[in-house]
Design an enzyme around this catalytic site. Structure first.
Site, PDB file in Angstrom:
ATOM      1  N   GLY A  87       0.705  -1.229   0.095  1.00  0.00           N
ATOM      2  CA  GLY A  87       0.108   0.118   0.014  1.00  0.00           C
ATOM      3  C   GLY A  87       0.782   1.212   0.208  1.00  0.00           C
ATOM      4  O   GLY A  87       2.044   1.049   0.047  1.00  0.00           O
ATOM      5  N   PRO A  88       0.210   2.390  -0.096  1.00  0.00           N
ATOM      6  CA  PRO A  88       0.966   3.676  -0.384  1.00  0.00           C
ATOM      7  C   PRO A  88       1.629   3.910   1.281  1.00  0.00           C
ATOM      8  O   PRO A  88       1.347   3.410   2.170  1.00  0.00           O
ATOM      9  CB  PRO A  88      -0.112   4.731  -0.424  1.00  0.00           C
ATOM     10  CG  PRO A  88      -1.364   4.212  -1.087  1.00  0.00           C
ATOM     11  CD  PRO A  88      -1.220   2.686  -0.478  1.00  0.00           C
ATOM     12  N   GLY A 145       2.433   5.618   4.571  1.00  0.00           N
ATOM     13  CA  GLY A 145       1.821   6.142   5.638  1.00  0.00           C
ATOM     14  C   GLY A 145       0.418   5.434   6.082  1.00  0.00           C
ATOM     15  O   GLY A 145      -0.513   6.304   6.780  1.00  0.00           O
ATOM     16  N   THR A 146       0.099   4.466   5.541  1.00  0.00           N
ATOM     17  CA  THR A 146      -1.034   3.806   5.667  1.00  0.00           C
ATOM     18  C   THR A 146      -1.027   2.877   6.784  1.00  0.00           C
ATOM     19  O   THR A 146      -1.990   2.221   6.951  1.00  0.00           O
ATOM     20  CB  THR A 146      -1.463   2.900   4.366  1.00  0.00           C
ATOM     21  OG1 THR A 146      -0.579   2.075   3.842  1.00  0.00           O
ATOM     22  CG2 THR A 146      -2.092   3.926   3.306  1.00  0.00           C
ATOM     23  N   GLY A 147       0.075   2.598   7.508  1.00  0.00           N
ATOM     24  CA  GLY A 147      -0.116   1.941   8.671  1.00  0.00           C
ATOM     25  C   GLY A 147       0.278   0.679   8.670  1.00  0.00           C
ATOM     26  O   GLY A 147       0.055  -0.276   9.558  1.00  0.00           O
ATOM     27  N   LYS A 148       1.346   0.062   7.551  1.00  0.00           N
ATOM     28  CA  LYS A 148       1.635  -1.337   7.476  1.00  0.00           C
ATOM     29  C   LYS A 148       2.636  -1.659   8.182  1.00  0.00           C
ATOM     30  O   LYS A 148       2.312  -2.736   8.956  1.00  0.00           O
ATOM     31  CB  LYS A 148       2.278  -1.224   5.970  1.00  0.00           C
ATOM     32  CG  LYS A 148       1.511  -0.901   4.792  1.00  0.00           C
ATOM     33  CD  LYS A 148       2.253  -1.147   3.573  1.00  0.00           C
ATOM     34  CE  LYS A 148       3.422  -0.058   3.398  1.00  0.00           C
ATOM     35  NZ  LYS A 148       3.183   1.169   3.359  1.00  0.00           N
ATOM     36  N   THR A 149       3.646  -0.899   8.909  1.00  0.00           N
ATOM     37  CA  THR A 149       4.604  -1.367   9.900  1.00  0.00           C
ATOM     38  C   THR A 149       3.850  -1.473  11.202  1.00  0.00           C
ATOM     39  O   THR A 149       4.157  -2.466  11.747  1.00  0.00           O
ATOM     40  CB  THR A 149       5.768  -0.217   9.670  1.00  0.00           C
ATOM     41  OG1 THR A 149       6.199  -0.335   8.610  1.00  0.00           O
ATOM     42  CG2 THR A 149       6.638  -0.665  11.047  1.00  0.00           C
ATOM     43  N   SER A 165      -5.070   4.014 -18.207  1.00  0.00           N
ATOM     44  CA  SER A 165      -6.501   4.067 -17.661  1.00  0.00           C
ATOM     45  C   SER A 165      -7.225   5.385 -18.184  1.00  0.00           C
ATOM     46  O   SER A 165      -8.292   5.703 -17.654  1.00  0.00           O
ATOM     47  CB  SER A 165      -6.443   4.158 -16.170  1.00  0.00           C
ATOM     48  OG  SER A 165      -5.649   5.281 -15.809  1.00  0.00           O
ATOM     49  N   LYS A 219      -9.576   6.293  -7.039  1.00  0.00           N
ATOM     50  CA  LYS A 219     -10.339   6.982  -8.115  1.00  0.00           C
ATOM     51  C   LYS A 219     -11.739   7.542  -7.568  1.00  0.00           C
ATOM     52  O   LYS A 219     -12.101   8.491  -7.882  1.00  0.00           O
ATOM     53  CB  LYS A 219     -10.121   6.203  -9.516  1.00  0.00           C
ATOM     54  CG  LYS A 219      -8.745   6.103  -9.934  1.00  0.00           C
ATOM     55  CD  LYS A 219      -9.057   5.130 -11.089  1.00  0.00           C
ATOM     56  CE  LYS A 219      -7.317   5.102 -11.657  1.00  0.00           C
ATOM     57  NZ  LYS A 219      -7.574   4.215 -13.235  1.00  0.00           N
TER      58      LYS A 219
END
Length: 772
Positions: free
Chosen positions: A354-355, A357-361, A677, A720
């Site tokens: 994911g991008p 800052g999305t909280g993966k860590t 796209s 989108k």
């Protein structure tokens, strides 16, 4: 050049050579040498001194002597016991020995004077040679301080080149064979080259000798120091009553006995300890083996921590630490349920994509907390050396285990949660392919016996729960990606960001800045304004920075006026954060010709793209501006081909495209744009401009087009659709084959939008064009 021939007494010297202007005393005991001295003292006190080629020869002939000698003046004679005479002489000039009569009681030689042939050297050359020699003498003096103080001042004062070269050979205590070469060099150039070569050689030898002596001294000093310290330690232990302390090897045997490991591992470690015990304590190899033993004895071979198998507890922890992320939470709970039922430790490898800052860590930390596992993080960003994963051979200098083994050592158990952060940013170079080294780590069939080059003993990684994070899967090699289960961590909606900020970020930043809730408060409207007008991102990292900036300014304001609490509201937010940083472009107010709104995915979330097309008289060229990439340019060409193919349906003349140019532009020309796209968007804009038909201003669309007008599916729909909502779009056109993706989106995202599914361009045109 020959001056004249002289017959004079000759003394054969053993192991010494006399040069002109050289003062020397030596002892003589041979009968012929004593007779030659006596003969000289009767006459002009001069004698010819010639060096023997072989010092062992007792009665030398002319073939046993060097051809060039020195006429010397006898200064002093001293008779010593045992028929020995000590002679003191001073060299006068070079002579060449032409003949020798050894039949008489003494050696009598026929010699001729040899004058220096220095006509070829002018004054400038002589001075240059003198200066070079003086510089080299200074260097020689630095390497030999004693000689530098005693000898060099006299040498530096000499102004005649020939005398200087002779005196260097005299004063620097060179071997008699080198002095003989100097004596035989009649030409100043030859003598200069010989002296310089000898001086340079001696300087280098002195340097090497000093370095060797320094290394030897350091080694001896260290060994002596270690010996003294060991003896002192021995005495101290005896005084304390610790007469029998355990040696390092005994300590290792004791630790091995308490180690939980299989027989193969224990046998390997035992052999290394026995090998270590037989080595000298201070040797380099013993230090290498000691470091190796410390490493393998600290590894948790069979040591397991007890996991928390309560699904309810895990769900509570995940919900407490993170808002949203339902798919991730669901997958973690599924894994836990299977693990509880099967009683097996084999773990899948989950990759959170994911991008930023999305909280993966932070998800990985929460999972470790939920499962009661030890948590270790390995940052893979920028790693290029395969040895960082597999370790170095322990025979190399400075060898160490790889990051996987080091993480296990840090965790202290063999079943931790191991986070492989930024797995999409590993790279390769001439030292190896890091991603290939990870294949064995992340393959559940292979990591049962993972081999680290340093440890050299198979390590079981099957009990480790691996989690990986990445921003994109496009840079992850195919074989590595195939070994992982990818879970998308998508962008947050504004509502999700609001709840995250309210429930987590505000409290975190308030505590971080030393404030209490009663001192500074933030209204819900202020948070929504920060999210909408001060950040544009997929995650919440910049949102946290903005909230932190607010609290820092509020902390200063509270300290300046402690009588009142600080309240952050929508109306006074600009005082803390300045003017609004993010301005969203709304839909156009009026329907226009040749202007269509597209939807795009970016690394910080979704965005809308307004595509503009103008038609003008020309020669049928297509001009594209707006920093378009190759893929988007090809889509534009495809869209134009489609528009030309449907001209008859819209009553466009056959020669229209030969007489008109088409200019396609995407605003914000400084921002690069690419991706497959925008095909239907560009085709709609071109057809609108060519047919002069208006496009509905409140319609946005995304999808790729084929030459025959089919609409192909695309990705990034969540971002989108969110961008369409931000721009107040009412109707969104998406490919029919993306219907399942839309079904997975929550009502919060799609609510208020009319989603139209299109199979081909006919349906797109029908929905986009304003009906006349």
């Amino acid at each position: 050049m020959v001056d004249k021939t002289i017959t004079m007494p000759v003394i054969a010297l053993r192991g010494m050579t006399v040069l002109p202007k050289m003062m020397l005393h030596f002892d003589i005991s041979r009968t012929k040498s004593i007779a030659a001295v006596e003969k000289a003292m009767v006459g002009d006190q001069k004698v010819c001194l010639v060096t023997q080629r072989n010092s062992e020869e007792a009665d030398p002939g002319i073939e046993d002597l060097y051809q060039v000698g020195t006429v010397a003046l006898i200064k002093q004679l001293v008779k010593l016991p045992n028929n020995v005479i000590r002679v003191m002489v001073e060299g006068v000039e070079r002579v060449e020995l032409l003949a020798l009569d050894s039949e008489e009681p003494m050696l009598v030689g026929e010699v001729e004077r040899t004058l220096e042939s220095d006509d070829s050297l002018d004054y400038i050359a002589r001075q240059a040679m003198i200066q070079i020699i003086q510089e080299k003498l200074e260097e020689y003096g630095k390497e030999n301080p004693r000689i530098g103080k005693e000898v060099l001042p006299n040498l530096m004062a000499l102004a005649d080149l020939g005398e200087l070269l002779d005196q260097i050979a005299v004063q620097l205590s060179w071997d008699y064979r080198v002095r003989q070469q100097v004596l035989e060099s009649a030409l100043l150039e030859d003598r200069y080259a010989l002296v310089m070569k000898q001086m340079i050689t001696e300087i280098e030898v002195t340097k090497v000798k000093r370095e060797l002596q320094s290394h030897v001294k350091e080694r001896i000093d260290k060994n002596q120091k270690d010996y003294i310290l060991r003896e002192q330690l021995k005495v101290i232990r005896e005084e304390l009553g610790e007469d029998n302390p355990l040696s390092d090897a005994d300590e290792y045997f004791k630790r091995l006995k308490a180690l939980k490991a299989d027989k193969e591992t224990r046998d390997k470690i035992q052999k290394e300890i026995e090998r270590f015990k037989a080595m000298p304590g201070g040797s380099q190899e013993a230090n290498v083996v000691r470091m190796y033993l410390e490493t393998v004895l600290e590894l948790p071979w069979k040591k397991l921590s007890r996991d928390n198998n309560s699904i309810i507890h895990a769900e509570e922890i995940l919900n407490e630490d993170h808002y949203g992320l339902e798919k991730v939470k669901e997958r973690i709970l599924e894994y836990l349920a299977v693990r509880v039922l099967t009683k097996k430790g084999s773990s899948p490898i989950i990759c959170l994509v994911g991008p930023p800052g999305t909280g993966k860590t932070s998800i990985a930390r929460s999972v470790a907390k939920a499962l009661n596992k030890e948590y270790v993080r390995i940052s893979l960003g920028g790693i290029r050396d395969e040895a960082e994963i597999r370790g170095h051979r322990k025979t190399y200098v400075g060898a160490m285990p790889g990051r996987i083994v080091e993480a296990l050592r840090q965790a202290g158990v063999s079943n931790p949660l191991m986070l492989l952060d930024e797995i999409d940013k590993v790279s390769r170079d001439y030292k190896g392919d890091t991603s290939s080294a990870l294949l064995e780590v992340l393959d559940s069939e292979q990591n049962v016996k993972f081999r680290d080059h340093y440890v050299e003993i198979p390590i079981d990684l099957s009990n480790v729960l691996f989690l990986a994070t990445a921003n994109t899967t496009t840079t992850i090699p195919g074989p590595l990606l195939d070994r992982m289960e990818v879970i998308e961590v998508n962008s947050y909606t504004e509502n999700e960001k609001f709840h995250i900020a309210k429930n987590y970020l505000v409290r975190k930043q308030r505590d971080k800045n030393g404030l209490k809730e009663k001192q500074v408060t933030v209204s819900d409207e202020a948070l929504k304004k920060i999210i909408h007008h001060y950040t544009r991102e997929a995650g919440v990292r910049n949102l946290e920075r903005r909230i932190g900036a607010v609290f820092r300014k509020a902390a200063r304001e509270f300290l300046e006026d402690e009588t009142r609490a600080v309240r952050i509201t929508e109306s006074n937010l600009e005082r803390y954060l300045g003017k609004e940083k993010v301005l969203f472009e709304d839909v156009n107010e009026e329907d226009q010709v040749g202007i269509v709104r597209g939807l795009a995915w970016t690394s910080v979330g979704g965005n809308t793209l307004q595509i503009e097309v103008n038609v003008m008289p020309g020669k049928g060229t297509l001009q594209m501006t707006g920093q378009m990439g190759d893929v988007m340019k090809e889509s534009a060409q495809t869209a134009l081909s489609y528009v030309r193919s449907v001209c008859p349906e819209f009553k466009i003349k056959d020669d229209y495209f030969e007489k008109h140019d088409i200019h396609l532009h995407i605003p914000e020309g400084a921002v690069p744009k690419d991706g497959p796209s925008a095909g239907i968007t560009m085709a709609t804009a071109m057809l609108s401009a060519v047919t002069n038909r208006k496009v509905n201003a409140r319609v946005a669309m995304t999808g790729e087009i084929t030459l025959r007008g089919r609409v192909l599916p695309i990705g990034g729909l969540k971002e989108k659709i969110l961008a369409a909502r931000m721009a107040h779009v009412e109707k969104v056109l998406v490919p029919e084959r993306n219907r399942p993706d839309i079904a997975e989106l929550s009502e919060e995202i799609t609510g208020g939008l009319e989603i139209i599914y299109a199979k081909d361009m006919q349906e797109v045109i029908k929905e986009a064009f304003v009906q006349e």
